[in-house]
Design an enzyme around this catalytic site. Structure first.
Site, PDB file in Angstrom:
ATOM      1  N   GLU A 232       0.822  -1.213   0.000  1.00 43.64           N
ATOM      2  CA  GLU A 232       0.000   0.000   0.000  1.00 43.64           C
ATOM      3  C   GLU A 232       0.855   1.263   0.000  1.00 43.64           C
ATOM      4  O   GLU A 232       0.707   2.110  -0.895  1.00 43.64           O
ATOM      5  CB  GLU A 232      -0.952   0.007   1.205  1.00 43.64           C
TER       6      GLU A 232
ATOM      7  N   CYS B 181      -2.748  -3.947   6.878  1.00 42.45           N
ATOM      8  CA  CYS B 181      -2.410  -4.259   8.262  1.00 42.45           C
ATOM      9  C   CYS B 181      -2.660  -3.022   9.133  1.00 42.45           C
ATOM     10  O   CYS B 181      -2.645  -1.890   8.660  1.00 42.45           O
ATOM     11  CB  CYS B 181      -0.955  -4.704   8.382  1.00 42.45           C
TER      12      CYS B 181
END
Lengths: 387, 387
Positions: B77, B103
């Site tokens: 990301e 996460c």
């Protein structure tokens, strides 16, 4: 069109019109020979010598380059001449610089001596003599035809490239490829003796390509009894290939009258011996230049133990077969410093499997890295060893 | 800056503001998710999940792409957001399409949820939930912050990429790498017990790089007694690395008071067990996410037998050690159809040696090529088997 061969051996500097490689002229050609040696390294290592060639104009300009691309393809000399021609160059009166003495025999390709004469070259400079019984005499043939021939320039570099080839040629024995298909723990069968199939369809199809390239395929009588193999070379479509290798069963056991290996084409031989040297002598007598051992473990082990495996094609499946049958048996234990060593020539993924192609390293065992020192002073237990 | 994690499990489509992955909008993003899955395949297989991400503008144009490049590097990301920024794009109001739930924990890198919030994205679409105890809850965190979250698009494709990883995460155990340095016949010592050195200096230096990447290094008490290893991670210059793995001796034997492995930094542990599962439980408790087994054969064999080797780094020297010590012992014999299988991830030449990196294939034994059929109908002796 096979020229008369003579029994010339070794350097050519001392006979007839040939000159010594140490002449200033030849020394000036050293960079060109280095380039030819570079080209030679493109030849795939295997049953054939690695050879490179460079064609020069009479004023020393590079006109063409070539190398031997493997069995059945043109030798380095015609490849270099063709390269020059394809570039539109006139090679007449020029020089060819080659890493190996031009051959004077007709094998799968015509003799290189004739290609050189037809091209109208004036001078030939080569590194190493060709000691092959059938190919030697090329330098004499060219000198007799009136060309200037210089031998020995960077001879050792060329010989280092073809050490194993030269050795087996001197011994007059075939080149030996051993093919094994193993688990990652080097087994060719599981604990129940099952070996079909450890490797994938892709790997097995690839191995068929090997059969089509060799002159003879060898199996022991144990494998014969266990598998009753046909040992024919087959095309990718599964048909029998046009060119079939000799099918050879090695060992003292009998070959049943209905064994598949006998076939109907007369290309079957039973060599009643367990001695690798004797087997190779017999196969050389039958005209085989490249033989492949397909198993089983005893036969592979006997050839490895005798130091007579030049090349190991190892198809390795990524699986474990604890309690399985090792790919080579009967080898005497050896200390690490005396282990039989190979050189990895290349790897290829074939489906899930890995093909690892290795060439035997000639001569005494070679220690890798700092192994020589470490082995010399290693106390086996107790002392800290920096790991 | 660690966000509060919640106990959310499975799909997110049914809770809070998150929408179902099967919505038409999400389905329209399928080609983008396929691209993210492609990017994920660039992550080296190993201890970490393979993850890819694509950032889109609010009108659906691709602004940036990223994937996880391996331990210690940014996750997919932030990599995709950085890619968009480096191209001068404004990502505010945009969408990020990711193969795994972002996460929400701080590991070696900051939580991805915070990177997404800071970037001002409006929507998050991911394929598979992250079931990791410490990382999960990312979707909830983002949904609570007001973003539109869509889960489950091509979930199975993502899970297939990270099957083994997901399995061990579900089990809460560390990722296990086994490192072996063998001869080509899978031995780690010669017939005299000598193992130094089978592989070259280059291969050994490479293996040191592995030590610097793992959280713990394991050896059995047998190896301890034989080699008295230090087990420290060292830099290419031979100095102790700054980050040192836990040094773990496994087994019921004693660790001598003067054993080198004890060191002086408090990073030594003796796990008094022979059970791989119990050993891994203890190491998970100590915070190890990635452990490496360095030997000896009994320890390697026990983990292989238990199916607890995720990755096998095999340094293979091109030599034969007949009568030598196999790299794994104590494995129960298995038929070919039940053999433990791996997938070759890559090979590398290190000096004369070959590194073969293999990942365990999860679940039941996978038969290769036509093996399934062949095994079913193979009569072991006698019949012709087309080879």
């Amino acid at each position: 069109m096979t020229p008369t061969t003579t029994a010339a051996r070794g350097e050519h500097g001392s006979s007839g019109p040939a000159q010594n490689g140490a002449s200033p002229d030849a020394a000036a050609l050293e960079p060109v020979m280095r380039r030819a040696l570079e080209l030679a390294q493109r030849t795939p290592a295997g049953a054939n010598p690695r050879v490179g060639a460079v064609v020069l104009s009479d004023d020393g300009a590079v006109l063409g380059e070539g190398w031997h691309r493997g069995a059945g393809t043109p030798h380095a000399e015609p490849a270099a001449l063709e390269d020059a021609r394809s570039r539109g160059h006139d090679v007449r009166g020029g020089t060819i610089v080659i890493t190996l003495e031009p051959c004077s025999h007709t094998g799968r390709t015509p003799p290189c001596t004739e290609a050189i004469l037809e091209a109208g070259l004036r001078r030939v400079v080569f590194a190493a003599p060709d000691a092959t019984a059938e190919a030697r005499g090329g330098a004499d043939r060219l000198a007799e035809a009136g060309l200037t021939v210089q031998a020995g320039l960077l001879r050792e570099d060329s010989e280092a490239l073809n050490e194993r080839w030269a050795q087996r040629m001197a011994e007059g024995r075939p080149f030996v490829t051993a093919k094994v298909a193993t688990s990652l723990d080097f087994c060719v069968a599981d604990a129940e003796g099952r070996s079909q199939w450890i490797t994938s369809e892709q790997a097995r199809a690839h191995a068929q390509g090997l059969r089509r390239r060799v002159d003879a395929i060898l199996v022991g009588t144990g494998t014969l009894a266990a598998d009753n193999p046909r040992l024919t070379a087959r095309t990718p479509r599964g048909e029998d290939a046009e060119r079939q290798p000799l099918r050879v069963v090695v060992g003292l056991g009998e070959v049943p009258a209905d064994a598949a290996v006998r076939g109907t084409d007369g290309r079957f031989v039973h060599v009643r011996s367990r001695e690798p040297e004797a087997v190779l002598r017999e196969l050389a007598r039958l005209g085989a230049g490249h033989v492949m051992i397909e198993g089983g473990p005893r036969l592979v082990g006997a050839f490895l133990e005798a130091g007579l495996v030049d090349e190991l094609w190892h198809y390795q499946a990524p699986l474990l077969l604890p309690g399985g049958l090792p790919a080579a048996s009967g080898l005497a234990p050896r200390a690490l410093g005396d282990a039989a060593r190979f050189r990895v020539e290349g790897t290829e993924l074939l489906g899930p499997d890995l093909l690892i192609r290795r060439m035997a390293v000639s001569g005494e065992a070679v220690t890798t890295g700092a192994a020589g020192n470490e082995l010399g002073r290693a106390a086996l237990y107790g002392a800290e060893k920096n790991h």
